[in-house]
Design an enzyme around this catalytic site. Structure first.
Site, PDB file in Angstrom:
ATOM      1  N   SER A 259       0.841  -1.197   0.000  1.00 28.60           N
ATOM      2  CA  SER A 259       0.000   0.000   0.000  1.00 28.60           C
ATOM      3  C   SER A 259       0.877   1.249   0.000  1.00 28.60           C
ATOM      4  CB  SER A 259      -0.863   0.013   1.257  1.00 28.60           C
ATOM      5  OG  SER A 259      -0.028   0.212   2.376  1.00 28.60           O
ATOM      6  N   LYS A 260       0.252   2.365  -0.292  1.00 32.34           N
ATOM      7  CA  LYS A 260       0.996   3.642  -0.303  1.00 32.34           C
ATOM      8  C   LYS A 260       1.678   3.870   1.038  1.00 32.34           C
ATOM      9  CE  LYS A 260      -0.034   6.867  -3.804  1.00 32.34           C
ATOM     10  NZ  LYS A 260      -1.358   6.865  -4.447  1.00 32.34           N
ATOM     11  N   ARG A 261       0.969   3.525   2.122  1.00 33.90           N
ATOM     12  CA  ARG A 261       1.517   3.772   3.449  1.00 33.90           C
ATOM     13  C   ARG A 261       2.761   2.891   3.692  1.00 33.90           C
ATOM     14  NH1 ARG A 261      -2.298   2.122   7.848  1.00 33.90           N
ATOM     15  NH2 ARG A 261      -1.371   0.277   6.991  1.00 33.90           N
ATOM     16  N   ASP A 262       2.699   1.663   3.187  1.00 35.82           N
ATOM     17  CA  ASP A 262       3.837   0.761   3.368  1.00 35.82           C
ATOM     18  C   ASP A 262       5.080   1.209   2.614  1.00 35.82           C
ATOM     19  OD1 ASP A 262       2.620  -0.964   5.063  1.00 35.82           O
ATOM     20  OD2 ASP A 262       1.872  -2.275   3.469  1.00 35.82           O
ATOM     21  N   MET A 263       4.863   2.028   1.586  1.00 37.95           N
ATOM     22  CA  MET A 263       6.005   2.504   0.807  1.00 37.95           C
ATOM     23  C   MET A 263       6.955   3.283   1.712  1.00 37.95           C
ATOM     24  SD  MET A 263       5.488   1.684  -2.428  1.00 37.95           S
ATOM     25  CE  MET A 263       4.160   1.088  -3.436  1.00 37.95           C
TER      26      MET A 263
END
Ligand code: GLU
Length: 475
Positions: A259-263
């Site tokens: 996910s974007k947050r995990d990036m």
């Protein structure tokens, strides 16, 4: 001549540079270098609102950290510059006009209202919405009419004029399959925005032509816009280079794309470097995330990878990120790292005073047993800070304290004294030493115990055993 490029957009936060970035740069680099070609770094900053200088800077730093150097780029220049898209606007505007002249594109004066949403949509969703596939009315406006509106100074965008009956076809260089799309499935994407900036689609083709890129290897998110790119190559009158799309690295937790947050989290580079993973180890792990050599070899330096990398080894299925495997690589590289270098790496991570001499004694004891520098710091802590009291077998620590108090502080003497004690009481050797490990180091997993005691010194060792001998807790 093989020329490849890595073309990141410096749009997220600097911390959002992730492992996928490194893989893309790495494979492009390897393909060029293996064939005596050039590797180009191009900064795609046409999204002026979201582009950030600090992120651009972080891209340079990250690539260098992994030893991936470019032959041409914004900072080093080169024969096909500028290498920052915001400095090439005229070239895109000229190309867009040429496409209009050749009837490969058209002016749309009505688009400005929903331009932003439309561009966002075309970048972010893989399948363009049906709405986007409807041909805008502007497509059939006469050129005389367009000319009039142009002269009146009306704002416009320029769109690709995709023939509905055209068949777009290319063989993906990475996925090694033929991809065929019908013109009626391809929307008339915006090529030039009303502010005079190009969209990615126009800029990428204009630049890949101008920079003589032979292989365009990029993220899978661009696969659905490739037909439009093929159309632009045709319109500008240039042959299409090899085009390939990387597989997607999957998050083991969800089986989907990170996910974007995990990036910025577990998929971000910073996350791993901050936790003491060595760049060489991360890089080696990434080499095998989607590519496999002919044999089972796993350890590669960057140069070795460059020599071995080939198209045949590229895997078609999406790899799953595996932290355990990354840990294994990191452990391997920690063991290969010379002691004095490890010393420099861990020194800034220590939260206690010590000397280089003491660290030089300790490092060889712990490096065989850890997979990260953070583990190393944890495992070393007991040399500097007495562990909290543990629940241990009192008889074991009392006996050890007594014999060690009399021992000369020397390896064989310590070992003989302790083993004699084990024999005398008919204790299990493993249990006995486990009690000592807990009392002296506060953990069941420690470096070799005798060597550790030698470094700790006799009085400190005895003090820790005494503290535990007085401890009421029994196991
Ligand atoms: N700027 C694009 C991105 O960051 C580059 C895609 C490409 O390599 O063509 O995804």
């Amino acid at each position: 001549m093989i020329r490849t490029r890595f073309a990141p957009s410096p749009t997220g936060l600097p911390e959002s540079i992730h492992l996928g970035f490194v893989i893309r740069a790495l494979w492009n680099y390897a393909l060029a270098k293996k064939n005596g070609g050039q590797f180009v770094l191009r900064i795609e900053d046409t999204d002026q609102k979201r582009s950030r200088k600090d992120t651009e800077e972080a891209i340079y730093i990250s690539l260098k950290q992994f030893g991936i150097n470019w032959d041409e780029g914004p900072d080093v220049g080169g024969p096909y510059g500028p290498y920052r898209q915001s400095e090439r606007l005229e070239k895109y505007q000229q190309a867009a006009k040429l496409l209009v002249e050749k009837d490969y594109a058209y002016y749309d004066f009505d688009a400005a209202v929903r331009e932003k949403e439309e561009i966002k949509e075309s970048y972010e969703s893989k399948e363009f919405t049906d709405q986007l596939k409807i041909r805008p009315a502007a497509r059939s406006v006469s050129s005389a009419e367009s000319q009039k509106r142009l002269e009146a100074g009306e704002p416009y965008v320029i769109r690709a004029k995709i023939p509905e009956d055209k068949v777009f076809e290319f063989t993906d260089w990475i996925l090694k399959k033929k991809i065929r799309v019908l013109g009626k499935e391809v929307s008339d994407l915006i090529l030039l925005k009303s502010d005079g900036f190009p969209t990615y689609h126009l800029a990428v083709v204009v630049d890949d032509i101008a920079m003589q890129i032979s292989h365009v290897l990029r993220g899978q998110e661009w696969i659905s816009s490739t037909p439009v790119h093929l159309f632009i190559y045709e319109g500008l009158g240039y042959p299409v280079p090899e085009i390939g799309h990387f597989t997607v690295i999957l998050d083991p937790a969800t089986g989907k794309k990170f996910s974007k947050r995990d990036m910025e989290g577990k998929f971000g580079i910073k996350h791993w470097l901050d936790r003491g993973y060595l760049p060489e180890a991360i890089l080696n792990y990434l080499m095998l995330l989607g590519w496999a050599p002919k044999d089972d070899r796993e350890l590669f330096t960057l140069d070795e990878f460059v020599q071995t990398f080939d198209q045949a080894g590229l895997q078609k299925s999406n790899p799953i990120f595996d932290e355990k495997k990354l840990n294994w690589f990191n452990g391997q590289y920690i063991r290969q790292t010379p002691h004095d270098q490890l010393l420099q790496l861990i020194k800034p991570k220590l939260e206690y005073e010590t000397t280089d001499d003491k660290l030089t004694d300790i490092i060889p004891l712990v490096k065989e047993r850890v997979s990260t520098l953070a583990d190393m710091v944890d495992m070393m802590r007991f040399f500097f800070i007495a562990p909290e009291l543990q629940a241990v077998n009192q008889e074991h620590v009392q006996a050890a304290r007594q014999v060690l108090g009399k021992a000369t502080w020397e390896k064989t003497d310590i070992e003989t004294a302790l083993l004699d004690e084990v024999k005398a009481h008919d204790w299990k050797t493993g249990d006995f030493f486990m009690s000592l490990r807990l009392a002296i180091a506060g953990s069941k997993v420690t470096p070799p115990l005798t060597e550790s005691m030698l470094i700790l010194g006799q009085s400190e060792t005895l003090a820790r055993l005494s503290a535990h001998a007085q401890n009421e807790t029994q196991t």
